[in-house]
Enzyme design. Structure first.
Site, PDB file in Angstrom:
ATOM      1  CG  ASP A 143      -1.963  -1.034   1.214  1.00 44.62           C
ATOM      2  OD1 ASP A 143      -2.178  -1.606   0.130  1.00 44.62           O
ATOM      3  OD2 ASP A 143      -2.563  -1.302   2.265  1.00 44.62           O
TER       4      ASP A 143
HETATM    5  P1  NAP Z   1       0.900  -3.990   3.093  1.00 41.85           P
HETATM    6  O1  NAP Z   1       0.254  -3.035   2.184  1.00 41.85           O
HETATM    7  O2  NAP Z   1       0.071  -4.649   4.128  1.00 41.85           O
HETATM    8  O3  NAP Z   1       1.587  -5.124   2.164  1.00 41.85           O
HETATM    9  C1  NAP Z   1       2.374  -6.116   2.717  1.00 41.85           C
HETATM   10  C2  NAP Z   1       2.838  -7.003   1.576  1.00 41.85           C
HETATM   11  O4  NAP Z   1       3.840  -7.841   2.134  1.00 41.85           O
HETATM   12  C3  NAP Z   1       1.747  -7.920   1.052  1.00 41.85           C
HETATM   13  O5  NAP Z   1       1.337  -7.507  -0.236  1.00 41.85           O
HETATM   14  C4  NAP Z   1       2.373  -9.319   1.053  1.00 41.85           C
HETATM   15  O6  NAP Z   1       2.303  -9.880  -0.255  1.00 41.85           O
HETATM   16  C5  NAP Z   1       3.826  -9.071   1.453  1.00 41.85           C
HETATM   17  N1  NAP Z   1       4.326 -10.056   2.403  1.00 41.85           N
HETATM   18  C6  NAP Z   1       3.699 -10.553   3.495  1.00 41.85           C
HETATM   19  N2  NAP Z   1       4.479 -11.450   4.108  1.00 41.85           N
HETATM   20  C7  NAP Z   1       5.631 -11.517   3.405  1.00 41.85           C
HETATM   21  C8  NAP Z   1       6.822 -12.269   3.534  1.00 41.85           C
HETATM   22  N3  NAP Z   1       7.010 -13.148   4.534  1.00 41.85           N
HETATM   23  N4  NAP Z   1       7.805 -12.081   2.641  1.00 41.85           N
HETATM   24  C9  NAP Z   1       7.647 -11.219   1.604  1.00 41.85           C
HETATM   25  N5  NAP Z   1       6.530 -10.478   1.423  1.00 41.85           N
HETATM   26  C10 NAP Z   1       5.537 -10.635   2.314  1.00 41.85           C
HETATM   27  O7  NAP Z   1       2.134  -3.343   3.839  1.00 41.85           O
HETATM   28  P2  NAP Z   1       2.676  -1.843   3.814  1.00 41.85           P
HETATM   29  O8  NAP Z   1       3.023  -1.427   2.418  1.00 41.85           O
HETATM   30  O9  NAP Z   1       3.711  -1.792   4.871  1.00 41.85           O
HETATM   31  O10 NAP Z   1       1.433  -0.931   4.185  1.00 41.85           O
HETATM   32  C11 NAP Z   1       0.924  -0.890   5.493  1.00 41.85           C
HETATM   33  C12 NAP Z   1      -0.593  -0.904   5.420  1.00 41.85           C
HETATM   34  O11 NAP Z   1      -1.098  -1.232   6.695  1.00 41.85           O
HETATM   35  C13 NAP Z   1      -1.173   0.454   5.050  1.00 41.85           C
HETATM   36  O12 NAP Z   1      -2.388   0.298   4.367  1.00 41.85           O
HETATM   37  C14 NAP Z   1      -1.434   1.084   6.429  1.00 41.85           C
HETATM   38  O13 NAP Z   1      -2.397   2.103   6.399  1.00 41.85           O
HETATM   39  C15 NAP Z   1      -1.908  -0.135   7.179  1.00 41.85           C
HETATM   40  N6  NAP Z   1      -1.698  -0.115   8.615  1.00 41.85           N
HETATM   41  C16 NAP Z   1      -0.655   0.582   9.132  1.00 41.85           C
HETATM   42  C17 NAP Z   1      -0.434   0.568  10.481  1.00 41.85           C
HETATM   43  C18 NAP Z   1       0.696   1.383  11.078  1.00 41.85           C
HETATM   44  O14 NAP Z   1       0.523   2.056  12.062  1.00 41.85           O
HETATM   45  N7  NAP Z   1       1.866   1.327  10.457  1.00 41.85           N
HETATM   46  C19 NAP Z   1      -1.249  -0.214  11.326  1.00 41.85           C
HETATM   47  C20 NAP Z   1      -2.317  -0.953  10.746  1.00 41.85           C
HETATM   48  C21 NAP Z   1      -2.524  -0.877   9.382  1.00 41.85           C
HETATM   49  P3  NAP Z   1       2.367 -11.468  -0.423  1.00 41.85           P
HETATM   50  O15 NAP Z   1       1.238 -12.018   0.360  1.00 41.85           O
HETATM   51  O16 NAP Z   1       2.224 -11.681  -1.906  1.00 41.85           O
HETATM   52  O17 NAP Z   1       3.680 -11.919   0.094  1.00 41.85           O
END
Ligand code: NAP
Length: 459
Positions: free
Chosen positions: A386
């Protein structure tokens, strides 16, 4: 004042100073650990001061509480994995808020009708806020843990019903304040507050849970401050107020990082997965071999690592540092790009990389690193999705439109490390993966990075 009371007030002063210093310390990763120790020391001082300076009714209950609390706290600290930290925090808020509500109920039972108007108001406030924070935090915890569905639960007339529940709750609060003997109204307010906590959080998707949690953190703090007023306890007033306002400031900062307003988070129902909101997705994802990726990295001048939630699930922080060191030894400039909401909790990436001893000077915030992407040879996206989704910038219809992103798509080459076609937290497809400059390196991030490091050594 007796000697014990002097001692208690002195420890409260020391504790309050330590709490303020701890917040200051936690404002930077380098001093965060020290800040945490200061907070612990402050809490310890406050507990000792209270035990020495207050008349103890029963040591049995206190020792039982301390023992059970310490065992649960130690168990949580040791066994809960980093990836489950957000739900663990939500659970702690629920405990803290429930404690505040219970103290309020106890005070109401013991001396409800004797309380003056101000203390009565504080008591009502404490119970109301404590109760709604308890159920709200439990729902947040359930959503983050996946026990409750992460999608927003919405139905027709929801905002009107929520408003009615809120107004009835506040109405009971005012009635109780004017008629402290009205126990039935007090308990109705308590029940409505429990219900309101649930109603407040179920329409919010799990992607917005961090903001909700820091808001609930703020409520729990204010409930504790109100408890301080009821009990005449200064350290509770100070600690609760610090907690309340720092939680609120954090909520505002997180909303800013996602380009959303708090009202929009609370009433917008973000997080529902709407497939058609993704546009411009077409073409194919091109895969890259490990050796080709290693070659690109080894001969690059500038490499930027972009960690996301996948880095946390794979626990790949040490592996990325090792690869970075190998590249640096070859003269490659290596930087890490940190998005404020990457991962699942504020500062998630900073904590992980700090654990792996990645120097702070290599970490760059979004505003600092974005202008550098066009001159970056290879941007390596490690389990982020994201936070690098260009739709947020380019597609006004996207559910995450307006959320600032790390603009990796402007780099000369992008290598994305992920396990497969899994989506990010928002559930949206990411057009970055289909761009001509992007290649995909599939596999668990930790093992991919280790294999990359081996391959780089052989280049
Ligand atoms: P993300 O959008 O959740 O994407 C994580 C990606 O990691 C997934 O597409 C997944 O694809 C891949 N993944 C998962 N496990 C993996 C592994 N073992 N090895 C390699 N790849 C792996 O993460 P982000 O870009 O960090 O974005 C964070 C999101 O969470 C935002 O939408 C944010 O608003 C939200 N959020 C943030 C917080 C905060 O405070 N930081 C808290 C809650 C929610 P695969 O499954 O294909 O591997």
């Amino acid at each position: 004042m007796t000697l014990q009371t002097y001692f208690m007030e002195a420890t409260y002063l020391v504790a309050s100073i330590l709490f303020v210093l701890s917040l200051k310390g936690m404002s930077h990763p380098e001093t965060a650990r020290r800040g945490m120790f200061m907070a612990e020391a402050g809490m310890f001082a406050a507990i000792v001061g209270t035990l020495v300076g207050t008349e103890i009714v029963s040591w049995v209950w206190i020792i039982a509480g301390l023992t059970i609390g310490s065992i649960i706290g130690a168990w949580m600290a040791i066994w809960v994995p980093m990836t489950a930290m957000p739900q663990r925090t939500a659970l702690s808020h629920a405990f803290g808020a429930f404690a505040a509500a219970m103290v309020g109920i106890g005070e109401f039972i013991v001396r409800g009708s004797e309380l003056g108007a101000i203390t009565r108001g504080a008591l009502g406030f404490e119970v109301m806020l404590g109760a709604l924070t308890t159920t709200g935090s439990l729902i947040a915890c359930g959503k983050l843990q996946g026990i409750i569905h992460g999608k927003p639960i919405q139905f027709r007339g929801q905002n009107i019903i929520n408003l009615l529940v809120a107004l009835s709750m506040v109405g009971c609060f005012v009635y109780f304040w004017m008629h402290p003997e009205a126990a039935a109204v007090f308990y109705t307010m308590l029940g409505l507050a429990f219900v309101f906590g649930i109603m407040l959080v179920i329409p919010i998707g799990s992607a917005d849970m961090p903001v909700v949690m820091s808001l609930l953190n703020s409520y729990a703090g204010l409930a504790s401050a109100a408890t301080g007023f009821v009990l005449g306890n200064n350290v509770l007033i100070i600690a609760g107020t610090l907690d309340g306002f720092s939680g609120f400031i954090l909520s505002v900062l997180m909303c800013k990082a996602m380009n959303r307003s708090i009202t929009n988070v609370l009433f917008g129902g973000f997080g529902s997965v709407v497939a058609e909101a993704t546009s411009n997705v077409g073409g194919v994802m091109r895969e890259i071999s490990l050796d080709d990726a290693a070659m690109q990295l080894a001969f690059a001048n500038r490499v930027v690592f972009v960690p996301g939630y996948g880095l946390a699930t794979a626990q790949a922080q040490h592996a990325v540092r090792e690869l970075a060191e190998l590249l640096e030894a070859r003269g490659v400039s290596v930087k890490y790009a940190i998005h404020p909401v990457a991962g699942r909790m504020p500062g998630h990436m900073n904590v992980l990389l700090a654990e792996a001893n990645v120097p702070y000077s290599s970490l760059y915030e979004m505003e600092q690193i974005n202008p550098e992407f066009p001159s970056t040879d290879v941007a390596v996206v490690i389990g982020a999705n994201d936070v690098v989704n260009p739709d947020a910038r380019d597609n006004p219809k996207s559910l995450i439109a307006g959320m600032p992103i790390l603009e990796v798509d402007r780099a000369k080459s992008v290598i994305v490390l992920k396990r497969g076609q899994g989506r990010g937290f928002s559930g949206l497809e990411n057009p970055l993966f289909f761009k001509p400059r992007t290649t995909m390196l599939y596999g668990d991030a930790k093992s991919t990075l280790s294999h990359l490091a081996q391959a780089v050594q052989h280049v």
